[in-house]
Design an enzyme around this catalytic site. Sequence first.
Site, PDB file in Angstrom:
ATOM      1  N   ASP A 201     -45.191  17.221  60.063  1.00 17.32           N
ATOM      2  CA  ASP A 201     -45.117  16.077  60.967  1.00 17.32           C
ATOM      3  C   ASP A 201     -45.099  14.736  60.242  1.00 17.32           C
ATOM      4  O   ASP A 201     -45.389  13.704  60.844  1.00 17.32           O
ATOM      5  CB  ASP A 201     -46.274  16.108  61.966  1.00 17.32           C
ATOM      6  CG  ASP A 201     -47.639  16.073  61.282  1.00 17.32           C
ATOM      7  OD1 ASP A 201     -47.688  15.976  60.042  1.00 17.32           O
ATOM      8  OD2 ASP A 201     -48.652  16.147  62.003  1.00 17.32           O
ATOM      9  N   GLU A 456     -52.116  24.400  56.713  1.00 18.39           N
ATOM     10  CA  GLU A 456     -51.878  24.861  58.082  1.00 18.39           C
ATOM     11  C   GLU A 456     -50.757  25.887  58.214  1.00 18.39           C
ATOM     12  O   GLU A 456     -49.864  25.758  59.072  1.00 18.39           O
ATOM     13  CB  GLU A 456     -51.629  23.666  59.010  1.00 18.39           C
ATOM     14  CG  GLU A 456     -52.836  22.737  59.102  1.00 18.39           C
ATOM     15  CD  GLU A 456     -52.676  21.635  60.135  1.00 18.39           C
ATOM     16  OE1 GLU A 456     -51.562  21.477  60.674  1.00 18.39           O
ATOM     17  OE2 GLU A 456     -53.662  20.932  60.415  1.00 18.39           O
ATOM     18  N   TYR A 509     -59.961  18.376  65.100  1.00 20.35           N
ATOM     19  CA  TYR A 509     -59.928  17.042  65.684  1.00 20.35           C
ATOM     20  C   TYR A 509     -60.664  17.041  67.026  1.00 20.35           C
ATOM     21  O   TYR A 509     -60.049  16.886  68.087  1.00 20.35           O
ATOM     22  CB  TYR A 509     -58.489  16.580  65.852  1.00 20.35           C
ATOM     23  CG  TYR A 509     -57.797  16.300  64.543  1.00 20.35           C
ATOM     24  CD1 TYR A 509     -57.842  15.046  63.966  1.00 20.35           C
ATOM     25  CD2 TYR A 509     -57.113  17.314  63.870  1.00 20.35           C
ATOM     26  CE1 TYR A 509     -57.215  14.786  62.755  1.00 20.35           C
ATOM     27  CE2 TYR A 509     -56.483  17.062  62.664  1.00 20.35           C
ATOM     28  CZ  TYR A 509     -56.545  15.795  62.116  1.00 20.35           C
ATOM     29  OH  TYR A 509     -55.933  15.546  60.913  1.00 20.35           O
ATOM     30  N   GLU A 545     -59.845  17.816  57.460  1.00 18.67           N
ATOM     31  CA  GLU A 545     -59.241  16.786  58.300  1.00 18.67           C
ATOM     32  C   GLU A 545     -60.056  16.630  59.569  1.00 18.67           C
ATOM     33  O   GLU A 545     -60.450  17.616  60.193  1.00 18.67           O
ATOM     34  CB  GLU A 545     -57.796  17.138  58.684  1.00 18.67           C
ATOM     35  CG  GLU A 545     -56.784  17.097  57.553  1.00 18.67           C
ATOM     36  CD  GLU A 545     -55.366  17.363  58.039  1.00 18.67           C
ATOM     37  OE1 GLU A 545     -55.100  17.165  59.256  1.00 18.67           O
ATOM     38  OE2 GLU A 545     -54.517  17.766  57.222  1.00 18.67           O
TER      39      GLU A 545
END
Length: 669
Positions: A201, A456, A509, A545
């Site tokens: 991304d 990932e 997240y 993250e």
Amino acid sequence: MSCCKVVSMWSRLLISCSLLASIECFLRPCESESREIFSFDGIWDFKLALMNDPEVGMREKWWKKRRLGGGDVILMPVPSSYNDITQETRIRDHIGVVWYQKCGYLPERVKNRSRRVVLHFGSVNYRSVVWVNDVKVTENIGGHLPFETEVTDLRKAGKICVTVAVNNTLTPNSIPQGKVVHYKDRQKYPEGFVTQRLNFDFFHYAGIHRSVIFYTTPFAYLTDVTVLTDVDFSSDAPIGIINFEIEFDGQTATDTFRYNVILLDENGKEVANSMSNTKLSGEMKVENPKLWWPYLSQSEEKYAYLYTLQFQLIPENDIAPQDIYNMKVGIRSLEWDQSMQNTLLINNKPLYIRGFGRHEDADIRGRGFDLAIALRDAYLMQWIGANGYRTSHYPYSEESLDIADQFGFVVIDETPAIGLSNFTNRLQKQHLKVTNELIARDKNHPSVIIWSLSNEPLTQLPTADEYFKELVQNVSMLDATRPVTFVTSQQWNNDVAVQHMDIVCVNRYAGWYGDEGHLELIERQTISEVKNWYTKFGKPVILSEYGAGALSGFHSLPSAMWTEEFEAQTLFKHFSAFDKLYGWDMLMGEMVWNFADFMTPQETIRPTGCMKGVFTRNRQPKMAAYILRQRYWQLAHKHCSSNFKGGNIAGKTCSVKLREFKNLFEQSK
């Protein structure tokens, strides 16, 4: 205990070029009494091959034509990404082949002396073919890592012209992965319309991203150097241990060589040596050395102390070195032990990572290396009190690692294998190649403490199990001195590959992707997440993250998503969870995503880029940076005190850092 013990395990820990038969090993170019460097950076001619005719340059042999045959030729700076240099959308969004060319001169002394001449590229994304003076000299697949080729036989020509064809298309079998999509619906799309789907991304920058240089060596020259360090703390004064292995080329039937290895301190004073050797490996010991420490972790004024290690290759019947190579080296030990607080030990002291995920990304130059940006980032990390980062999601420049060595930042060094969606033998072959190249390039940096194989990947798929098991076995064969990980975004109960790693790295997240806006759930969900990973695998966990997006200057009270207040509160809500998890010996690091805002593909969910940085893309702080600065300096003082409490040194140093933090806190009120 899984750890590095250089003395007892030396024979199987040495990462020599002989173990890397699948790749070409070479030393990073540097100047010395026997080596010269000539930069080919600057303004190059640049030309697009049309997306509907990518082979036009090959067919018309543009490499044989000065200024690439004319026509639609523009100027392009090297190093840089080509995407953002002009105002043209067709260049920014180009898919396929572009061409670069530059002509120049090498000094007369290079043509007349007995020297090898090598053409070296720091990084070209992603596939490249290179010609020198109309002769094809090399090609390379994969970006972010260097490649080179000897061009000694071509140096006689007065003018040197270098032409490079660069293809940015990615496939399901490339690292990283992607797919070119052709559209057949002529009611919507014209003939030849294509897009490139990516497994990541961030913006797909391309071009010649790092320096292009010619360099020279003697015909008998050092080809590879491997350095491993350890520290013996068994006596009152520590003893630094430096093990080394060299490889060289150019030996003839009538020439044999010996070598000297000399260790110099920062003032150029010799502190140890290994002289007149004929064996290609050896050991030096340094009494009471100045150790390499992570930033803000210990008592000395100089955290990341670097020595210079000089290697001299000398013909047996001569006293003058034929080749000299200098490299910086930090003396440190690195151990990891799951039974001892689930942490890494650097110089026998526990390391808690407080840092960032980052990107090589900046306005205009894209992913092209810029020394000013690299140093600005380092000073901002120093200001905020961070001690480390991950090279998300690809290998960073060698200059960036030099800076990490000098500033004392620990580095999780990552391959470009992001978002892998299949695990075939063909893909694994390419994955092994780039992993081996990464290790060969970065093995001697004291800042590099963990190898990361991927970010990932879809490791809930059964085929990921054996795929990553074999990758870990490969890395362990090459370098058992550092732990291995990859960064997962899967769940603790479905990931099949984490079991093979030394450290668990997880991206999560809370309050952003799922339960959006619910700050009150962050502590509970973060604790539960880390506990689950730790309980199942019994290995140290890094939250690699976490964070939230914020548009600079966008405010709301009470806070709302995309505001600076919400980003700051998101970080703050994580801190209490981290403190509890660290107290339970489950967490060994916290890494915010991201250090700075960065460019992404055009998407409805991202307003001209990813806005999760605590700094803007032009490196100015958001509100979250001040919150994080207070956090990181508190952690630095806490861990400094716990590492050294009871000693006179600790009382001196940690109190100094505490005063610095108190001043910081007063300034932030």
